[in-house]
Design a protein around this motif. Structure first.
Motif, mmCIF file in Angstrom:
data_model
loop_
_atom_site.group_PDB
_atom_site.id
_atom_site.type_symbol
_atom_site.label_atom_id
_atom_site.label_comp_id
_atom_site.label_asym_id
_atom_site.label_seq_id
_atom_site.Cartn_x
_atom_site.Cartn_y
_atom_site.Cartn_z
ATOM 1 N N ARG A 1 -4.924 1.449 -2.177
ATOM 2 C CA ARG A 1 -4.103 2.467 -1.491
ATOM 3 C C ARG A 1 -4.554 2.507 -0.049
ATOM 4 O O ARG A 1 -5.752 2.659 0.213
ATOM 5 C CB ARG A 1 -4.295 3.818 -2.170
ATOM 6 C CG ARG A 1 -3.688 4.991 -1.418
ATOM 7 C CD ARG A 1 -2.263 5.267 -1.862
ATOM 8 N NE ARG A 1 -1.795 6.532 -1.355
ATOM 9 C CZ ARG A 1 -1.112 6.663 -0.210
ATOM 10 N NH1 ARG A 1 -0.834 5.613 0.521
ATOM 11 N NH2 ARG A 1 -0.711 7.841 0.179
ATOM 12 N N THR B 1 2.180 1.611 -10.108
ATOM 13 C CA THR B 1 2.786 0.961 -8.946
ATOM 14 C C THR B 1 1.911 1.152 -7.719
ATOM 15 O O THR B 1 1.433 2.254 -7.447
ATOM 16 C CB THR B 1 4.179 1.563 -8.665
ATOM 17 O OG1 THR B 1 4.940 1.513 -9.860
ATOM 18 C CG2 THR B 1 4.890 0.802 -7.573
ATOM 19 N N ARG B 2 1.703 0.083 -6.970
ATOM 20 C CA ARG B 2 0.904 0.138 -5.748
ATOM 21 C C ARG B 2 1.717 0.829 -4.665
ATOM 22 O O ARG B 2 2.865 0.457 -4.402
ATOM 23 C CB ARG B 2 0.559 -1.292 -5.326
ATOM 24 C CG ARG B 2 -0.627 -1.434 -4.387
ATOM 25 C CD ARG B 2 -0.394 -1.365 -3.009
ATOM 26 N NE ARG B 2 -1.406 -1.954 -2.160
ATOM 27 C CZ ARG B 2 -1.747 -1.379 -1.051
ATOM 28 N NH1 ARG B 2 -1.241 -0.222 -0.721
ATOM 29 N NH2 ARG B 2 -2.596 -1.950 -0.239
ATOM 30 N N ASP B 3 1.160 1.875 -4.050
ATOM 31 C CA ASP B 3 1.833 2.587 -2.971
ATOM 32 C C ASP B 3 1.653 1.775 -1.698
ATOM 33 O O ASP B 3 0.548 1.664 -1.165
ATOM 34 C CB ASP B 3 1.234 3.987 -2.816
ATOM 35 C CG ASP B 3 2.046 4.873 -1.895
ATOM 36 O OD1 ASP B 3 2.991 4.359 -1.252
ATOM 37 O OD2 ASP B 3 1.747 6.069 -1.814
ATOM 38 N N SER B 4 2.712 1.172 -1.202
ATOM 39 C CA SER B 4 2.607 0.206 -0.112
ATOM 40 C C SER B 4 2.622 0.835 1.276
ATOM 41 O O SER B 4 2.565 0.122 2.270
ATOM 42 C CB SER B 4 3.748 -0.807 -0.206
ATOM 43 O OG SER B 4 4.986 -0.133 -0.096
ATOM 44 N N ARG B 5 2.689 2.167 1.373
ATOM 45 C CA ARG B 5 2.732 2.802 2.690
ATOM 46 C C ARG B 5 1.396 2.644 3.403
ATOM 47 O O ARG B 5 0.343 2.875 2.824
ATOM 48 C CB ARG B 5 3.066 4.285 2.559
ATOM 49 C CG ARG B 5 4.453 4.543 2.029
ATOM 50 C CD ARG B 5 4.700 5.998 1.850
ATOM 51 N NE ARG B 5 3.823 6.544 0.814
ATOM 52 C CZ ARG B 5 3.695 7.833 0.557
ATOM 53 N NH1 ARG B 5 4.364 8.717 1.263
ATOM 54 N NH2 ARG B 5 2.893 8.249 -0.398
ATOM 55 N N LYS B 6 1.448 2.241 4.658
ATOM 56 C CA LYS B 6 0.246 2.098 5.476
ATOM 57 C C LYS B 6 0.487 2.767 6.818
ATOM 58 O O LYS B 6 1.615 3.114 7.168
ATOM 59 C CB LYS B 6 -0.083 0.623 5.702
ATOM 60 C CG LYS B 6 -0.598 -0.079 4.471
ATOM 61 C CD LYS B 6 -1.139 -1.440 4.823
ATOM 62 C CE LYS B 6 -1.776 -2.066 3.602
ATOM 63 N NZ LYS B 6 -2.324 -3.378 3.886
#
Length: 148
Positions: free
Chosen positions: A30, A123-128
């Motif tokens: 994350r 699910t991988r949270d892709s927000r960066k």
């Protein structure tokens, strides 16, 4: 300066020896954080970087969020969890532990996947964080406008 005071301030932190031989492993991510998570049948203890979860995460928000996947499958006291987390801040680390824990629980029992996937724990949270652009104060915020 007195050297006795310095020795008192430097307490030796003892690492806990945890036996996780017959456990399942998963990695969670994350933001900039990466969590390595081991899960085995046990009594519901959670260790993060060798400390109890309550000592590592002081804020109740993080403590509740880390245990959310276990509460989702109605087994908060059935599994022991060991995590090694590095990178990012505490919120990102808590999110990485959630991701890794849910993936490890699925590898322990594949019937849990439906319940965990429903709330998007697997699910991988892709927000960066968006990068700063030139000519601006932050990523999208512009400098204060001056008419004169």
């Amino acid at each position: 300066m007195n050297t006795e005071n310095i020795d008192i301030n430097k307490k030796k932190v003892s690492r806990l020896k945890l036996d996780f031989k017959d456990s399942k492993y998963a990695t969670g991510r994350r933001k900039k954080s990466i969590a390595r998570v081991w899960v085995k049948k046990g009594s519901g203890k959670i260790f993060v970087n060798g400390k109890q979860m309550n000592e590592y995460f002081k804020r109740p928000v993080h403590q509740i969020s880390v245990t959310r996947p276990l509460h989702e499958i109605n087994a908060p006291t059935e599994y022991d969890v060991r995590c090694n987390v590095k990178g990012g801040g505490l919120s990102g680390q808590a999110g990485a532990i959630i991701h890794g824990l849910s993936r490890a629980l699925v590898s322990v029992d594949s019937s849990l996947k439906k319940a965990l996937k429903k709330n998007k724990y697997t699910t991988r949270d892709s927000r960066k964080v968006e990068r700063k652009k030139y000519g601006r104060r932050k990523a999208r915020r512009s400098f204060q406008f001056s008419k004169r």
